[in-house]
Write an enzyme that holds these catalytic residues in place. Sequence first.
Site, PDB file in Angstrom:
ATOM      1  N   GLY A  70      11.498  -7.407   2.766  1.00 55.04           N
ATOM      2  CA  GLY A  70      11.814  -6.781   4.045  1.00 55.04           C
ATOM      3  C   GLY A  70      11.159  -7.452   5.232  1.00 55.04           C
ATOM      4  N   GLN A 178      12.937   1.491   3.967  1.00 54.96           N
ATOM      5  CA  GLN A 178      12.610   2.788   3.368  1.00 54.96           C
ATOM      6  C   GLN A 178      13.842   3.612   3.002  1.00 54.96           C
ATOM      7  OE1 GLN A 178       9.876   3.953   2.228  1.00 54.96           O
ATOM      8  NE2 GLN A 178       8.382   2.519   3.053  1.00 54.96           N
ATOM      9  N   SER A 198      14.429  -4.185   0.966  1.00 50.19           N
ATOM     10  CA  SER A 198      13.460  -4.776   0.041  1.00 50.19           C
ATOM     11  C   SER A 198      13.668  -4.244  -1.361  1.00 50.19           C
ATOM     12  CB  SER A 198      12.038  -4.458   0.519  1.00 50.19           C
ATOM     13  OG  SER A 198      11.084  -5.127  -0.268  1.00 50.19           O
ATOM     14  N   SER A 199      13.538  -5.129  -2.332  1.00 46.09           N
ATOM     15  CA  SER A 199      13.774  -4.792  -3.737  1.00 46.09           C
ATOM     16  C   SER A 199      12.698  -3.879  -4.321  1.00 46.09           C
ATOM     17  CB  SER A 199      13.851  -6.090  -4.550  1.00 46.09           C
ATOM     18  OG  SER A 199      13.667  -5.863  -5.919  1.00 46.09           O
ATOM     19  N   HIS A 200      11.434  -4.122  -3.983  1.00 40.63           N
ATOM     20  CA  HIS A 200      10.349  -3.418  -4.674  1.00 40.63           C
ATOM     21  C   HIS A 200      10.207  -1.957  -4.262  1.00 40.63           C
ATOM     22  CE1 HIS A 200       6.997  -3.196  -1.642  1.00 40.63           C
ATOM     23  NE2 HIS A 200       7.751  -4.102  -1.052  1.00 40.63           N
ATOM     24  N   THR A 236      14.243 -22.721  -2.682  1.00 40.90           N
ATOM     25  CA  THR A 236      15.133 -22.490  -3.808  1.00 40.90           C
ATOM     26  C   THR A 236      15.361 -21.001  -4.011  1.00 40.90           C
ATOM     27  OG1 THR A 236      14.332 -24.504  -4.874  1.00 40.90           O
ATOM     28  CG2 THR A 236      15.478 -22.917  -6.282  1.00 40.90           C
ATOM     29  N   CYS A 324       0.799  -1.645   4.649  1.00 45.39           N
ATOM     30  CA  CYS A 324       0.486  -2.887   5.348  1.00 45.39           C
ATOM     31  C   CYS A 324      -0.678  -2.717   6.315  1.00 45.39           C
ATOM     32  CB  CYS A 324       1.719  -3.397   6.102  1.00 45.39           C
ATOM     33  SG  CYS A 324       3.033  -3.884   4.968  1.00 45.39           S
TER      34      CYS A 324
END
Length: 379
Positions: A70, A178, A198-200, A236, A324
């Site tokens: 994100g 979120q 964001s994936s996590h 990559t 954060c």
Amino acid sequence: MVIYLDYAATTPMSEKSLHVYNEVARNFYGNTSSLHDIGSTAKVLLEESRKTFASFINGDSKGVYFTSGGSESNYLAIHSLLKGNRKKGKHIISTRLEHSSVGNTLEDLKDHGYEVTYIPVNSEGKVDIAHLQEAIRPDTVLATIHHGNSEIGTIQNLTEIGKILREHHILFHSDCVQTFGKVKIDVKEANLDSISVSSHKIYGPKGVGACYINPECSWKPLIQNTTHENGFRPGTVNVPGIAAFIAAAEEIIPTMEHDAKRYHDLRKKLIEGIQDEAWQVTEIGPMGNRLEHIIGLTVFGMEGQYLMLECNRYGVAISTGSACSVGMQKPSKTLLAIGKSNEEAKQFVRLSLGKLTTDAEIEETIAIFKKIFRNYFKV
């Protein structure tokens, strides 16, 4: 027993996501930019992932760019859109509630000639539409307003905001980290030009995310001559991570409404369970149109950092706000923005629920909270 109640910070990978990651890492290891068959096979999987993600947000697959998460998505989206629209002006609209990746980017842009207007929010953390309209100027090029607040769970009305911005031909970016996988996101309905996810946050791997930019928008690569992701970012492409991210999204999106109802019931049980005449616990945030899994609380007379550390001592993981924010607790910027005092903002803690949260864990958390309160307030 450890009780994890910090799902808004990060989530454990789901079994399906882990399985997909392992299988793709083992069998689709080619570089998607390579011209041989092994690279082409990985490229096919990447493009299928792009199409699937686009379907989740009612977007165009040509506008999907996979990133490291994100924060990078926010940074690249804002810079790329501004770089592609320099002639439109150098005025940006935002709020004081944005994630640090947005806030820090805007502060940096001030050193490059951009002016930022931060519009106020009401006592529930919602954008004041009247102030938004007043902030618009002829040289306003971009507005960046998050979808869901990470501390108190407020959901912004992106459709209402997007309609106003579109009428004035202002680019609209939203941090949806979120909310993706928690509530519906429709980039066309909300007139969104770009979003970040964001994936996590949805039981996928860390270090993976996505940025969507409307293909009809003008944008320029931050770094010239970049080849990966159509020039959007260098490096990559992480095909195993992306495939695992999509697998996690495919699991969570169909269950959004069911999950929200379960979180509503769990949070109600928690709030009612920790209330007592001997101490004052206040739930912070809107009573409706919110992210049900995010619970913001203040305990009168007790600093949030103390409560967080005591919970940790008893095996309960909660937070004092955004993951954060590191170090000694500072007053929550969200609470300050909604009109709370410095003292109240320092009393803030956040609990966030997830798919693995059980009734038994909530009952145990209630018991631990009461034990901490009784010891602290000597009752």
